[in-house]
Motif scaffolding. Sequence first.
Motif, short mmCIF file in Angstrom:
data_model
loop_
_atom_site.label_atom_id
_atom_site.label_comp_id
_atom_site.label_asym_id
_atom_site.label_seq_id
_atom_site.Cartn_x
_atom_site.Cartn_y
_atom_site.Cartn_z
N LYS A 46 -61.32 4.88 -23.46
CA LYS A 46 -60.76 5.79 -24.15
C LYS A 46 -59.33 6.14 -23.31
N SER A 47 -59.30 6.20 -22.13
CA SER A 47 -58.13 6.47 -21.03
C SER A 47 -57.24 5.46 -21.39
N ILE A 48 -57.74 4.09 -21.43
CA ILE A 48 -56.81 2.98 -21.37
C ILE A 48 -56.08 2.97 -22.74
N TYR A 49 -56.65 3.37 -23.73
CA TYR A 49 -55.87 3.20 -25.11
C TYR A 49 -55.64 4.79 -25.59
N LYS A 50 -55.54 5.78 -24.45
CA LYS A 50 -54.95 7.02 -24.65
C LYS A 50 -55.62 7.87 -25.43
N SER A 51 -56.96 7.50 -25.97
CA SER A 51 -57.62 8.64 -26.80
C SER A 51 -58.00 9.76 -26.00
N ILE A 52 -58.27 9.54 -24.59
CA ILE A 52 -58.31 10.61 -23.61
C ILE A 52 -57.25 10.30 -22.64
N PRO A 53 -56.10 11.18 -22.52
CA PRO A 53 -55.11 10.76 -21.62
C PRO A 53 -55.44 10.76 -20.09
N PRO A 54 -55.16 9.94 -19.45
CA PRO A 54 -55.46 9.72 -17.74
C PRO A 54 -54.63 10.74 -17.14
#
Length: 253
Positions: A46-54
Amino acid sequence: MQLVVDQLETKLGKKEIVKNISLQVNKQKFVGVIGPNGCGKSTLLKSIYKSIPPHNGKVFLGDIDVLNTSQKKISQQLGVVGQFNEMHFDLTVEQMVLLGRTPHKKLLEVDNQEDIDIVEEALSQTNLLDYKNRSYLSLSGGEKQRTILARTIAQQPQFMILDEPTNHLDIRYQLEILQCVKDLKIGVLAALHDLEMAAHYCDYLYAMQNGKVYAAGTPEEVLTPEIIGELYQIKCETYTNPVTKQLGFVYQI
């Protein structure tokens, strides 16, 4: 298209879930992420596709700086198939798959014959042509997941992320979905919980534990009794299936 993830870190509240992870998926390779529940697999994806911003790190898809690029532009190259795809309004299967064309359309642009042809091909690839006029809400879990896969294929992505797309499906649908993705011959990063599926479909594996990469390598290098035992806290023996020539596993608590 190559995916490069460099020193990615993600927090949920004050808790650090993804801890300084770097990984790479080369062109047309199927790469898996394995590990026990709670190890951070889904949060990483999810962080890689920005659903959860890293919070820190970099993600590049080819020459696209994913974390600093609009979602529409990213969606023209990157498709995502998640674990759960519930919705509270109804569409036909064909209408659901047509949504995959959205990243390629201008505001208020209507679907054209090219879009219809692309959707027909996606339905064919996922064995859903006979379902095109069915209500999405009337489908079984496996049929819904194939519809979501068809929608993603209709995006015509050059790379695909699978976030545990098969863990609530029976064996037939697991095989259908993973084989369909494999046949696309594009780069794939997939979080998988089934080790036999990971051994069969993946060219390379990253094993996660406590938010970090614990081991990386080919399935033969990663799926050893020692590493599996450390990750899942079980006893495991491996063998070569005489029919498929793939790794098999015998578990004991």
